[in-house]
Write a protein that holds these residues in place. Structure first.
Motif, PDB file in Angstrom:
ATOM      1  N   MET A   1      37.852  10.715   6.074  1.00 48.55           N
ATOM      2  CA  MET A   1      36.782  11.265   6.862  1.00 48.55           C
ATOM      3  C   MET A   1      35.748  11.983   5.988  1.00 48.55           C
ATOM      4  O   MET A   1      34.552  11.879   6.224  1.00 48.55           O
ATOM      5  CB  MET A   1      37.331  12.224   7.905  1.00 48.55           C
ATOM      6  N   LEU A   2      36.202  12.718   4.974  1.00 50.91           N
ATOM      7  CA  LEU A   2      35.270  13.438   4.110  1.00 50.91           C
ATOM      8  C   LEU A   2      34.332  12.471   3.400  1.00 50.91           C
ATOM      9  O   LEU A   2      33.137  12.750   3.265  1.00 50.91           O
ATOM     10  CB  LEU A   2      36.013  14.317   3.096  1.00 50.91           C
ATOM     11  N   ILE A   3      34.832  11.334   2.969  1.00 52.32           N
ATOM     12  CA  ILE A   3      33.992  10.372   2.261  1.00 52.32           C
ATOM     13  C   ILE A   3      32.874   9.887   3.179  1.00 52.32           C
ATOM     14  O   ILE A   3      31.710   9.813   2.765  1.00 52.32           O
ATOM     15  CB  ILE A   3      34.836   9.199   1.707  1.00 52.32           C
ATOM     16  N   GLU A   4      33.191   9.588   4.424  1.00 50.23           N
ATOM     17  CA  GLU A   4      32.161   9.145   5.372  1.00 50.23           C
ATOM     18  C   GLU A   4      31.147  10.254   5.638  1.00 50.23           C
ATOM     19  O   GLU A   4      29.950   9.995   5.759  1.00 50.23           O
ATOM     20  CB  GLU A   4      32.797   8.656   6.677  1.00 50.23           C
ATOM     21  N   THR A   5      31.619  11.483   5.718  1.00 43.00           N
ATOM     22  CA  THR A   5      30.715  12.620   5.911  1.00 43.00           C
ATOM     23  C   THR A   5      29.785  12.760   4.715  1.00 43.00           C
ATOM     24  O   THR A   5      28.573  12.950   4.879  1.00 43.00           O
ATOM     25  CB  THR A   5      31.518  13.920   6.123  1.00 43.00           C
ATOM     26  N   LEU A   6      30.324  12.663   3.511  1.00 43.57           N
ATOM     27  CA  LEU A   6      29.503  12.748   2.303  1.00 43.57           C
ATOM     28  C   LEU A   6      28.467  11.627   2.262  1.00 43.57           C
ATOM     29  O   LEU A   6      27.295  11.862   1.951  1.00 43.57           O
ATOM     30  CB  LEU A   6      30.387  12.709   1.056  1.00 43.57           C
ATOM     31  N   LYS A   7      28.889  10.419   2.588  1.00 41.43           N
ATOM     32  CA  LYS A   7      27.949   9.296   2.608  1.00 41.43           C
ATOM     33  C   LYS A   7      26.814   9.556   3.599  1.00 41.43           C
ATOM     34  O   LYS A   7      25.651   9.290   3.299  1.00 41.43           O
ATOM     35  CB  LYS A   7      28.690   8.002   2.970  1.00 41.43           C
ATOM     36  N   THR A   8      27.160  10.085   4.756  1.00 40.76           N
ATOM     37  CA  THR A   8      26.146  10.383   5.776  1.00 40.76           C
ATOM     38  C   THR A   8      25.173  11.439   5.282  1.00 40.76           C
ATOM     39  O   THR A   8      23.951  11.306   5.450  1.00 40.76           O
ATOM     40  CB  THR A   8      26.828  10.837   7.080  1.00 40.76           C
ATOM     41  N   LEU A   9      25.692  12.500   4.658  1.00 41.57           N
ATOM     42  CA  LEU A   9      24.836  13.581   4.172  1.00 41.57           C
ATOM     43  C   LEU A   9      23.931  13.116   3.034  1.00 41.57           C
ATOM     44  O   LEU A   9      22.738  13.434   3.010  1.00 41.57           O
ATOM     45  CB  LEU A   9      25.677  14.780   3.734  1.00 41.57           C
ATOM     46  N   PHE A  10      24.485  12.380   2.090  1.00 46.16           N
ATOM     47  CA  PHE A  10      23.659  11.880   0.988  1.00 46.16           C
ATOM     48  C   PHE A  10      22.575  10.941   1.512  1.00 46.16           C
ATOM     49  O   PHE A  10      21.415  11.038   1.108  1.00 46.16           O
ATOM     50  CB  PHE A  10      24.504  11.171  -0.075  1.00 46.16           C
ATOM     51  N   ASP A  11      22.938  10.044   2.416  1.00 44.66           N
ATOM     52  CA  ASP A  11      21.963   9.114   2.970  1.00 44.66           C
ATOM     53  C   ASP A  11      20.869   9.872   3.725  1.00 44.66           C
ATOM     54  O   ASP A  11      19.678   9.602   3.546  1.00 44.66           O
ATOM     55  CB  ASP A  11      22.654   8.100   3.887  1.00 44.66           C
ATOM     56  N   ARG A  12      21.272  10.827   4.552  1.00 39.58           N
ATOM     57  CA  ARG A  12      20.299  11.616   5.309  1.00 39.58           C
ATOM     58  C   ARG A  12      19.320  12.327   4.396  1.00 39.58           C
ATOM     59  O   ARG A  12      18.101  12.250   4.581  1.00 39.58           O
ATOM     60  CB  ARG A  12      21.042  12.644   6.171  1.00 39.58           C
TER      61      ARG A  12
END
Length: 149
Positions: A1-12
């Protein structure tokens, strides 16, 4: 879950960085400094690209990126289009690198000493999201203060 959250934050936030650079009405103002503002938006953008391509791309994604941190702050007058292209390429590097990361690897020690003490990879990635956001805020203020007609 953390990896998906990080991907979302970096992309945003990389998308927000692109928007900030695009919003400059006078391209020359991207490189402007004034009074106590010692870093231009262009140099902060280059710094962020170097930072993410080093700590995520080179170390996690094994991209063979070689950083020249000094140039991040000394290069000037890179076109808006080139900065945006660099942001878009970095978005791909970050997403691809994080796609290949496992939750177990987040717990492992990050291979480079970045701070005074060794940290876990997950800790460093969280730090990188806040580092990106910090400089993104500076770029936003830079644009609103110095991008004058």
């Amino acid at each position: 879950m953390l990896i998906e959250t990080l991907k979302t934050l970096f992309d945003r936030d990389l998308n927000r960085l692109r928007i900030e650079i695009e919003l400059y009405t006078n391209e020359e103002n991207i490189w402007k400094i004034d009074k106590n503002i010692s870093n231009s938006a262009g140099n902060l953008c280059l710094h962020l690209m170097g930072n993410l391509n080093t700590y995520i791309g080179a170390e996690i994604g094994k991209t063979n990126y070689i950083r020249n941190r000094e140039l991040e702050f000394s290069l000037k007058n890179i076109s808006k289009a080139e900065l945006i292209e660099s942001i878009e390429k970095t978005k791909i590097v970050v997403a691809t690198s994080l796609d290949n990361l496992t939750d177990k690897e987040l717990e492992r020690e990050y291979p480079i000493l970045v701070f005074d003490n060794k940290t876990a990879t997950g800790y460093l990635l969280i730090h990188l999201t806040t580092h990106l956001t910090y400089h993104l805020g500076q770029i936003n203020y830079h644009r609103r203060l110095l991008d004058l007609d």
